[in-house]
Design a protein around this motif. Structure first.
Motif, PDB file in Angstrom:
ATOM      1  N   MET A 182      36.777   7.279  50.904  1.00  0.00           N
ATOM      2  CA  MET A 182      35.662   6.209  51.692  1.00  0.00           C
ATOM      3  C   MET A 182      34.976   6.842  52.715  1.00  0.00           C
ATOM      4  O   MET A 182      33.776   6.479  52.908  1.00  0.00           O
ATOM      5  N   LYS A 183      35.614   7.309  53.994  1.00  0.00           N
ATOM      6  CA  LYS A 183      34.901   7.876  54.823  1.00  0.00           C
ATOM      7  C   LYS A 183      34.019   9.055  54.724  1.00  0.00           C
ATOM      8  O   LYS A 183      32.821   9.154  55.078  1.00  0.00           O
ATOM      9  N   LEU A 184      34.389   9.717  53.595  1.00  0.00           N
ATOM     10  CA  LEU A 184      33.467  10.780  53.021  1.00  0.00           C
ATOM     11  C   LEU A 184      32.310  10.378  52.377  1.00  0.00           C
ATOM     12  O   LEU A 184      30.970  10.672  52.590  1.00  0.00           O
ATOM     13  N   ALA A 185      32.440   9.162  51.392  1.00  0.00           N
ATOM     14  CA  ALA A 185      31.248   8.775  50.961  1.00  0.00           C
ATOM     15  C   ALA A 185      30.301   7.882  51.668  1.00  0.00           C
ATOM     16  O   ALA A 185      28.961   8.235  51.562  1.00  0.00           O
ATOM     17  N   GLN A 186      31.047   7.363  52.941  1.00  0.00           N
ATOM     18  CA  GLN A 186      30.073   6.770  53.825  1.00  0.00           C
ATOM     19  C   GLN A 186      29.101   7.822  54.436  1.00  0.00           C
ATOM     20  O   GLN A 186      28.067   7.411  54.907  1.00  0.00           O
ATOM     21  N   HIS A 187      29.771   8.726  54.985  1.00  0.00           N
ATOM     22  CA  HIS A 187      29.247   9.885  55.658  1.00  0.00           C
ATOM     23  C   HIS A 187      27.894  10.326  54.637  1.00  0.00           C
ATOM     24  O   HIS A 187      26.686  10.279  55.305  1.00  0.00           O
ATOM     25  N   TYR A 188      28.141  10.600  53.568  1.00  0.00           N
ATOM     26  CA  TYR A 188      27.123  11.086  52.417  1.00  0.00           C
ATOM     27  C   TYR A 188      26.019  10.126  52.388  1.00  0.00           C
ATOM     28  O   TYR A 188      24.861  10.233  52.327  1.00  0.00           O
ATOM     29  N   ALA A 189      26.352   8.930  52.444  1.00  0.00           N
ATOM     30  CA  ALA A 189      25.597   7.741  51.950  1.00  0.00           C
ATOM     31  C   ALA A 189      24.585   7.799  53.541  1.00  0.00           C
ATOM     32  O   ALA A 189      23.254   7.570  53.042  1.00  0.00           O
ATOM     33  N   TRP A 193      32.529  18.032  57.484  1.00  0.00           N
ATOM     34  CA  TRP A 193      32.186  17.396  56.355  1.00  0.00           C
ATOM     35  C   TRP A 193      32.485  18.306  55.104  1.00  0.00           C
ATOM     36  O   TRP A 193      32.974  18.355  53.908  1.00  0.00           O
ATOM     37  N   LYS A 194      31.796  19.498  55.167  1.00  0.00           N
ATOM     38  CA  LYS A 194      31.765  20.395  54.076  1.00  0.00           C
ATOM     39  C   LYS A 194      33.278  21.319  53.910  1.00  0.00           C
ATOM     40  O   LYS A 194      33.819  21.062  52.731  1.00  0.00           O
ATOM     41  N   LYS A 195      34.163  21.318  55.139  1.00  0.00           N
ATOM     42  CA  LYS A 195      35.290  21.671  55.025  1.00  0.00           C
ATOM     43  C   LYS A 195      36.064  20.545  54.558  1.00  0.00           C
ATOM     44  O   LYS A 195      37.142  20.707  53.690  1.00  0.00           O
ATOM     45  N   ALA A 196      36.020  19.172  54.540  1.00  0.00           N
ATOM     46  CA  ALA A 196      36.758  18.037  54.072  1.00  0.00           C
ATOM     47  C   ALA A 196      36.344  18.247  52.683  1.00  0.00           C
ATOM     48  O   ALA A 196      37.387  17.672  51.893  1.00  0.00           O
ATOM     49  N   ASN A 197      35.253  18.555  52.241  1.00  0.00           N
ATOM     50  CA  ASN A 197      34.799  18.560  50.763  1.00  0.00           C
ATOM     51  C   ASN A 197      35.696  19.322  50.044  1.00  0.00           C
ATOM     52  O   ASN A 197      36.243  19.161  48.897  1.00  0.00           O
ATOM     53  N   GLN A 198      35.779  20.640  50.558  1.00  0.00           N
ATOM     54  CA  GLN A 198      36.619  21.691  49.913  1.00  0.00           C
ATOM     55  C   GLN A 198      38.110  21.148  49.905  1.00  0.00           C
ATOM     56  O   GLN A 198      38.477  21.687  48.887  1.00  0.00           O
ATOM     57  N   ILE A 199      38.581  20.594  50.976  1.00  0.00           N
ATOM     58  CA  ILE A 199      39.968  20.369  50.955  1.00  0.00           C
ATOM     59  C   ILE A 199      40.438  19.250  49.981  1.00  0.00           C
ATOM     60  O   ILE A 199      41.444  19.165  49.375  1.00  0.00           O
ATOM     61  N   CYS A 200      39.260  18.360  50.036  1.00  0.00           N
ATOM     62  CA  CYS A 200      39.522  17.243  48.823  1.00  0.00           C
ATOM     63  C   CYS A 200      40.005  17.764  47.431  1.00  0.00           C
ATOM     64  O   CYS A 200      40.543  17.293  46.517  1.00  0.00           O
ATOM     65  N   GLU A 201      39.236  19.051  47.071  1.00  0.00           N
ATOM     66  CA  GLU A 201      39.278  19.381  45.612  1.00  0.00           C
ATOM     67  C   GLU A 201      40.841  19.773  45.504  1.00  0.00           C
ATOM     68  O   GLU A 201      40.783  20.104  44.103  1.00  0.00           O
ATOM     69  N   VAL A 202      41.621  20.322  46.388  1.00  0.00           N
ATOM     70  CA  VAL A 202      42.996  20.548  46.170  1.00  0.00           C
ATOM     71  C   VAL A 202      44.077  19.688  46.275  1.00  0.00           C
ATOM     72  O   VAL A 202      45.056  19.926  46.170  1.00  0.00           O
ATOM     73  N   ILE A 203      43.412  18.501  46.579  1.00  0.00           N
ATOM     74  CA  ILE A 203      44.472  17.309  46.675  1.00  0.00           C
ATOM     75  C   ILE A 203      44.727  16.632  45.486  1.00  0.00           C
ATOM     76  O   ILE A 203      43.682  15.833  44.874  1.00  0.00           O
ATOM     77  N   ASP A 204      45.707  16.378  45.147  1.00  0.00           N
ATOM     78  CA  ASP A 204      46.038  15.716  43.576  1.00  0.00           C
ATOM     79  C   ASP A 204      46.693  14.233  44.025  1.00  0.00           C
ATOM     80  O   ASP A 204      46.653  13.395  43.210  1.00  0.00           O
ATOM     81  N   ASP A 205      46.917  13.987  45.108  1.00  0.00           N
ATOM     82  CA  ASP A 205      47.494  12.467  45.461  1.00  0.00           C
ATOM     83  C   ASP A 205      46.235  11.577  45.738  1.00  0.00           C
ATOM     84  O   ASP A 205      45.949  11.366  46.741  1.00  0.00           O
ATOM     85  N   GLU A 206      45.605  11.232  44.590  1.00  0.00           N
ATOM     86  CA  GLU A 206      44.703  10.025  44.654  1.00  0.00           C
ATOM     87  C   GLU A 206      44.954   8.788  45.471  1.00  0.00           C
ATOM     88  O   GLU A 206      44.003   8.331  46.073  1.00  0.00           O
ATOM     89  N   GLU A 207      45.993   8.309  45.327  1.00  0.00           N
ATOM     90  CA  GLU A 207      46.328   7.141  46.123  1.00  0.00           C
ATOM     91  C   GLU A 207      46.271   7.167  47.866  1.00  0.00           C
ATOM     92  O   GLU A 207      45.648   6.709  48.417  1.00  0.00           O
TER      93      GLU A 207
END
Length: 1476
Positions: free
Chosen positions: A709-716, A688-702
């Motif tokens: 959603m999956k990341l949010a559910q995990h941290y929740a 999850w930490k690596k996924a969080n870091q990768i998210c920061e460099v992706i600009d395609d929001e769609e």
């Protein structure tokens, strides 16, 4: 094998008396014979009749002759017998070990068609065949199956072989034979299958189903069809039965074929229908070993070698198993111990502990081959567990080492010298071990040649048996044998022999010289070719100028290609100056670097872009990226190189994802620049930490949205709500974020988020809907907060009103509508008054500042004392005196004078009356002033006091409509006092107060009128009023008999037949001495009930009434109980004979238990209700009910008492052992209390409850082991932990078997080796789990055992041990988590007083406690956090002393209560109490 006739054991019968089947018991003590009259006769080994019993049909309604016995078989322990019948059933009878024991049916298996045959293997279930062609298994108990197999013959001639479990030594299973006729006579021998049938032929098949031999008797006119067959225990002889004849066949091992022996004729016996051979004692398949016993010794003998051993041996009633597979030693298994006895040696060679009794998993070598420099060699290899081999030197008695493997081992064998060990694992890999160095060498199974691999080249060498024999003699130091072997095969003077000797010594040049010297160039070249030394052969041919050099080179090249030595072939092509051919061969050999080197040195080839691309691709696939880059750089294609690397990185990542390695694919996707794929891989790998870091460099929001959603559910799920919010908001999933905060109870943050990202209307709709859901769940406080957040306090006010929580309602009105507080109180007061809730109405009247309305309310319902109290408290002495005066006016006469004297205001009232008379003429003026002052109620009351009803009505209707009802009620009261009942009733009905009319009629004993009004206006209260009337009539006595008759007659005339019957039946002897009146009333009741089909309950009650009339109260109560009129029985007991109240309750409770009405039973006794659920097999319901009632409280009380007890015992040194015992019990009580608290609170705690259930297995020395393993299995099943479920339920079934047998000696503990689950445990006296649940568990285990994906193994953590075990590999202990009982390894959280917990589990309990406000979880957390200081709250401190037994009694009482729910053992506590 020869047959000799001894005697008839069953005399001949008149007429047909077919013996349908017979069978010998495995212990050879009993022979069972099934007769034509369906009776089983038991004979001893001498053929003497000792016992018999009759069988029974599947359904008795068809009669005892509705079936025949088709097959019988004894159990492996000879104590049970299975009987297959033609009425589609199999019965299993327990016949016991001794003669004459009671025969009991212990199992039955109903089938879909007739049972035609059955067998009971030594290990495994009963196997049986059906008429419809099916072969099935019947599980009596759970067994650890070890390769047991069977054959089944079918009417179409098919013979099918099947193995019950995996067996690496088994033959192929399935259909193996298609016989031309039905195989009625079928047996399985050591060499294969023997079949006889209606074609008069005996056919011998191999193990694979091929015909090897047959005996044809079709031309023998005296022979008929073969009907039955039996195999000797050794598997070397068979006996076949036909008509009046037995034929015998022996297997000749030296010739490898079957031979027919002399047959045996029996005149008059007709067709032989059943045949069984007694199983010989002490036979291992070769009939060469014997076993005998004395009282203190055991004798073992080898009849072929004439060797006998006698060793000290005590049987102790424990069953032994003997294995004779090794010719030098006998292996004896007893209670988990293996003993080795060497034939001819009178001492036990070795004894070791092992749970694995399969001879394929044990190897012993005793001086089986002489070795150079070694006098004696005795070694042994066996399994410690399924993955560990122990090597032992039997001479020195020491271990040579242990071999750990990564997979289950299913076969092992030492070589003859004991220097090598060969074993196979479940993955069918063969591994060779050097005993001295313990070095592993992986080998291929079933090899007939050796394959030597050199890089990408493979060389094959055939195995030469002669060379192997010669080398073996050399290794053994047996030079004479080696010399003899050479002398037999060589002639030393021959040059060819000399060349062969040189070749054997690997002196190839010497051999070449010998052959060349003898002018045999071709032989020299052939020598090199046979040794695959083609280079030397070509070199020799070129040097000698052989004419066939070119052809030899072609053969050399072809051989290299055939043996996949393209690399060497490429080198030859390169030397010959053929670069393209060399490159092609190098690429085929997987050596692209060589091909790249050729291109780098050849400018012409560099211009061939297609060739360069092909070589570069090969370099990339071989991961030679630098060489590929150098090649592209050499030819000037650097950009293309980069593109290929990027594409290859992506493809590599895709391949890793497909192979379920997403964690390894992340870096490749990043290198390829595909961040979205890298994110998907990181989420799949749960990084999850690596996924969080990768998210920061992706600009395609769609494209990013679903991953957010999956990341949010995990941290929740981790309760990291801020991180979860970040991902929800980034993905524009505002509603999900708000819902998350709402579920966590963080309403303010949820509202802030909603206000920021949603419009007000959406927020309002969402929160109102959420609040309504909370309201439905009974969470009113949370619902109020949500209503207030969206500025809808009125909805919260309405909610509290609907739920009748008026205090919270008033608080909200005060806060948000202070101007409406008074009117709200008045509104609630009026509602309470309408509901006859006068106390609540009074409270709200006073809160509204209108105490006079409360006084008037009490006056209206004749509650003058309450009216006087309110007037005195709120209006002072003047107001109280005025109320007293009005009270006196309603009484009149002497009663009024007494009341005024009571309050001491008689004189003042006289003066007041005089003054009042003088001021009567001023009333109109007073009315005018009251109206002007806005107090019309005062004017109304003034006229009411003066009983000027017309004026009071006028003022009320004009100025105060709410007072109209009060005026009408006051006027009605006066009318009732004047006995003007119609007028009074009309006034009260106008005031909409029919209940007052009923009350007034009842007070003046006008019950008929009261019942009439009640029926018309308040029908829902009619039954209660009728009961009240009945009670009044009974209490009034005999004067009311005629009244009841009159009342009954009136009910009859008005069509109320049920009530008429009721009245007639209530006439009793206590009301009138006239028997004729009683007889008339009761006959009338019966006739009327019969004519109108009414009066069921009434007539039922006549009998109790008669008993009551005769003062027979107990009989009356019994009559009501018989009619199930529990309330009436209870009422009679309460009013007439209170000592029978407990009797009624006991009978009612017993009735509910018999009926199974658990809902009603819970009101009496929750434990009895739980017992009913358990008897029905409703364990889940029982656990839920227990969790809702006092199971938690019981565990918590026991936990707290034990905590105090242990704390005091620790202060006294003499109680050291008791501290340990009670400390363990305290820990168990804590975990059970936590599990009870976690049950049903929220799904988030289900895993914790399951982990607790699993970890408690380490305490099976004090809790019932079978129940503990069953609960652990079912909890694991609920969580989807299939492997653990299989292990626990399988062990549970083994425990059930051990409990029935009363011994744990045969219990397999291999699955729990090296764990903290104890092996030596006290067996419960009886089974804790009902039969139906055990059967369900048994069926589940059987179904799952055939699933290849399920392994019988416990999950292993990163320590390399069972994940729930506190014992580490080095023998040290990890601390247990105070929440789950699992070991704390990582992410530990230190609590007070040395306690530790897994941080995630501890936080999960705390969050659930805060969100649910669970009282039980609060108690658990408080216990954990306060442990070690002053102890848990609410528990009295103990000052323990040997002479003080109260606290011992308290703990004992709690233990007894616990035993009702859990059957926990309290023996150790009783021992302690007895001692001190």
């Amino acid at each position: 094998m020869n047959i000799k006739y001894l005697k008839n054991i069953l005399p001949p019968q008149d007429g047909a008396a077919k013996i349908t089947t017979l069978a010998w018991a495995p212990n050879n003590f009993k022979l069972a014979v099934a007769t034509a009259d369906r009776v089983i006769i038991l004979f001893d080994e001498q053929g003497e009749r000792r016992d018999k019993f009759s069988t029974k049909p599947a359904d008795s309604k068809y009669g005892k002759k509705s079936y025949i016995i088709k097959a019988i078989a004894f159990s492996p322990d000879s104590t049970k017998i299975a009987i297959g019948q033609s009425d589609n059933i199999i019965y299993v009878y327990r016949i016991g070990e001794d003669w004459g024991e009671k025969k009991v049916i212990c199992n039955k298996f109903v089938q879909s068609s007739q049972v035609t045959c059955l067998t009971w293997p030594f290990e495994g279930p009963i196997i049986f065949g059906l008429l419809e062609g099916k072969v099935r298994a019947a599980n009596i108990k759970t067994n650890n199956l070890r390769g047991t197999g069977f054959l089944s013959g079918h009417a179409d001639g098919s013979v099918v072989r099947f193995y019950i479990a995996e067996d690496p030594t088994s033959d192929p299973q399935g259909k193996i034979i298609s016989h031309p006729v039905p195989p009625y006579a079928l047996c399985w021998t050591n060499t294969g299958v023997v079949i006889g049938g209606s074609d008069k032929r005996i056919v011998m098949y191999s193990r694979n189903g091929k015909i090897e031999q047959q005996f044809d008797f079709s031309r023998d006119a005296t022979e008929r069809e073969f009907t039955t067959i039996a195999c000797s225990p050794s598997g070397q002889a068979v006996v076949v039965g036909s008509y009046d004849r037995l034929r015998v066949f022996d297997f000749n091992s030296s010739k490898g074929m079957w031979e027919e022996k002399p047959s045996k004729e029996f005149q008059g016996i007709y067709t032989i229908t059943a045949l069984s051979l007694e199983k010989g004692w002490f036979s291992s398949g070769k009939d060469r070993y014997l076993v005998a016993r004395t009282t203190e010794t055991l004798l073992l003998g080898d009849l072929h070698k004439n060797l006998l051993s006698e060793v000290q041996w005590m049987s102790e009633g424990v069953e032994e198993k003997f294995y004779f597979d090794n010719e030098n030693v006998c292996m004896i298994f007893r209670a988990g111990e293996l003993s080795l006895v060497e034939y001819g040696n009178n001492e036990i060679l070795e004894s070791v502990r092992t749970e694995f009794m399969n001879p394929h998993l044990i190897s012993v070598r005793l001086n089986e081959r002489p070795q150079r420099g070694v006098d004696e060699s005795k070694k042994m290899a066996y399994l410690l567990d399924l993955k560990t081999i122990c090597l032992r030197d039997l001479l020195m008695g020491v271990n040579l080492g242990q071999i750990n493997h990564d997979s289950r081992i299913d076969w092992l064998e030492l070589n003859e010298t004991g220097q090598k060990l060969l074993f196979r694992d479940k993955k069918l890999r063969l591994i060779l071990i050097d005993i001295e160095t313990l070095q592993k060498i992986h080998m291929l199974s079933y090899s007939t040649f050796v394959i030597v691999q050199d890089g990408h080249q493979e060389l094959s060498y055939a195995l030469d048996e002669g060379l192997i024999e010669f080398r073996t003699a050399i290794d053994d130091g047996d030079y004479l044998r080696a010399m003899n072997y050479l002398e037999e095969r060589t002639e030393f003077d021959n040059f060819e022999v000399q060349a062969k000797l040189a070749i054997l010594n690997k002196q190839f040049k010497t051999a070449e010289g010998v052959l060349i010297d003898n002018n045999d160039l071709d032989a020299a070249m052939n020598m090199y070719q046979s040794l695959h030394k083609w280079d030397e052969a070509v070199e020799l041919a070129e040097m000698k100028g052989h004419a066939d050099v070119e052809n030899l080179k072609k053969l050399h090249m072809q051989w290299l290609l055939d043996t996949h030595q393209e690399g060497h072939a490429g080198e030859i092509k390169e030397k010959e100056g053929n670069p393209l051919g060399a490159i092609s061969l190098y690429l085929s050999a997987g050596r692209p670097a060589k091909a790249a080197t050729i291109i780098a040195t050849n400018i012409d080839l560099q211009n061939d872009s297609e060739l360069v691309s092909t070589v570069a691709d090969a370099l990339l696939k071989a991961e030679l990226f630098e060489r590929a880059g150098e090649l592209y750089e050499k030819v000037g294609l650097s950009r293309e190189a980069l593109q290929k690397v990027v594409r290859l990185e992506e493809e590599w990542g895709d391949e890793l994802v497909l192979s379920k390695q997403p964690d390894a694919a992340i870096s490749h996707y990043i290198e390829a620049g595909h961040n979205l794929k890298a994110l998907e891989a990181a989420i799949a790998a749960r990084q999850w930490k690596k996924a969080n870091q990768i998210c920061e460099v992706i600009d395609d929001e769609e494209a990013l949205a679903p991953h957010l959603m999956k990341l949010a559910q995990h941290y929740a799920s981790l309760n990291d709500l801020k991180s979860a919010e970040k991902f929800y908001v980034r993905g524009h999933m505002y509603k999900e974020a708000i819902e998350m905060y709402n579920q966590a109870g963080e309403w303010e943050r949820a509202h802030q988020l909603a206000s920021k990202h949603m419009n007000k209307d959406e927020v309002a709709v969402m929160y109102v809907k959420q609040a309504q859901q909370l309201e439905q769940q009974g969470k009113l406080r949370q619902a109020e907060k949500l209503f207030v957040f969206v500025n809808e306090p009125d909805l919260a006010i309405t909610m509290y009103k609907n739920h009748r929580q008026f205090d919270q309602m008033i608080n909200l009105v005060k806060q948000y509508h202070p101007d409406l507080v008074q009117s709200t109180h008045m509104h609630l007061a009026n509602e309470m008054e309408q509901e006859n809730n006068y106390r609540e109405a009074e409270k709200h009247y006073i809160a509204a500042g209108d105490w006079k309305a409360a006084v008037n309310m009490y006056r209206t319902v004749d509650m003058w004392e309450e009216a006087h109290r309110v007037a005195k408290d709120e209006g002072g002495s003047g107001a109280s005196k005025q109320v007293a005066f009005l009270w006196a006016r309603t009484l009149r006469g002497e009663a009024a004078v007494k009341l005024l004297n009571k309050f001491g205001i008689l004189e003042q009232c006289i003066d007041y009356c005089c003054e009042n008379l003088q001021t009567m003429e001023n009333i109109p003026e007073a009315e005018e002033q009251f109206i002007k002052a806005g107090k019309p109620k005062e004017a109304v009351l003034m006229y009411v006091h003066a009983q000027d009803w017309e004026s009071a009505q006028r003022v009320a209707e004009t100025h105060d409509s709410e007072s109209v009802a009060d005026v009408l009620v006051g006027q009605a009261k006066v009318a009732f006092t004047d006995r003007d009942y119609p007028k009074a009733e009309a006034l009260l009905l106008r005031a909409q107060r029919p209940e007052l009319a009923i009350k007034f009629y009842r007070d003046v004993d006008q019950w008929r009128e009261a019942l009439r009004v009640c029926k018309e206006y308040l029908p829902h209260k009619l039954k209660d009023l009728q009961d009240e009337y009945d009670k009044a009539v009974i209490q009034k006595g005999s004067n009311d008999a005629q009244r009841l008759l009159d009342q009954a007659k009136q009910w009859e005339e008005s069509g109320e037949y049920a009530r008429a019957v009721d009245c007639y039946s209530k006439v009793t002897a206590s009301m009138t001495p006239d028997v004729a009146v009683l007889e008339k009333a009761w006959i009338k009741a019966g006739d009327l009930a019969a004519k109108t089909s009414t009066g069921g309950p009434q007539l039922m009650s006549m009998k109790p009434q008669i008993f009551i009339a005769g003062d027979q109260i107990k009989e009356a109560i019994d009559a009501f109980i018989a009619a199930r009129e529990w309330n009436k029985a209870r009422k009679v007991a309460q009013e007439l004979e209170p000592r029978y109240e407990s009797y009624v309750e006991q009978e009612h409770q017993r009735f509910l238990e018999e009926k199974g009405d658990t809902d009603g039973l819970e009101k009496f006794d929750i434990t009895s209700a739980l017992d009913v659920h358990v008897k029905k097999g409703q364990w889940s319901t029982a656990l839920e009910k227990a969790a809702k009632h006092d199971s938690f409280r019981v565990w918590a009380d026991l936990r707290d008492i034990l905590f105090k007890l242990v704390a005091n015992l620790q202060q006294q040194a003499e109680f050291e052992n008791e501290v340990e015992e009670f400390g363990q019990a305290q820990e168990v009580a804590h975990y059970y209390a936590l599990r009870s608290a976690a049950h049903g609170v929220t799904p988030q705690l289900d895993k914790i409850a399951a982990q607790i259930t699993v970890s408690i297995l380490r305490h099976t020395n004090i809790i019932p082991a079978d129940k503990a393993f069953y609960e652990a299995g079912m909890s694991s099943k609920q969580m989807g932990w299939t492997n653990m479920t299989f292990v626990f339920l399988n062990h549970f079934l083994d425990l059930c078997e051990a409990i029935e047998e009363g011994s744990i000696d045969s219990l397999d503990h291999a699955d729990f080796m090296d764990t903290d689950i104890p092996y030596e445990i006290p067996l419960p006296e009886k089974l804790s789990i009902p039969d139906n649940l055990r059967e369900e568990a048994k069926e589940w285990v059987l179904a799952v055992s055939m699933d290849q994906q399920v392994e019988q193994s416990l999950p292993i953590d990163d320590r390399g041990v069972y994940e729930a075990s506190l014992v580490n590999q080095d023998g040290s202990y990890s601390p247990p988590c105070v929440v789950t009982g699992y070991p704390v390894l990582h992410n530990a959280m230190s609590l007070k007083h040395g306690q530790v917990a897994n941080k995630d589990d501890w936080n999960k309990v705390l969050m659930t406690m805060k969100m649910t406000n669970s009282v039980e979880l609060h108690d658990v957390v408080k216990y954990i956090t306060n442990r070690g200081t002053d102890g848990p709250g609410g528990i009295l401190g103990l000052s323990f002393h040997k002479s003080e037994s109260y606290h011992i009694y308290l703990v004992r009482k709690l233990y007894y209560k616990i035993s009702v729910l859990t059957q926990i053992s309290i023996q150790h506590f009783f021992n302690f109490q007895h001692k001190y």
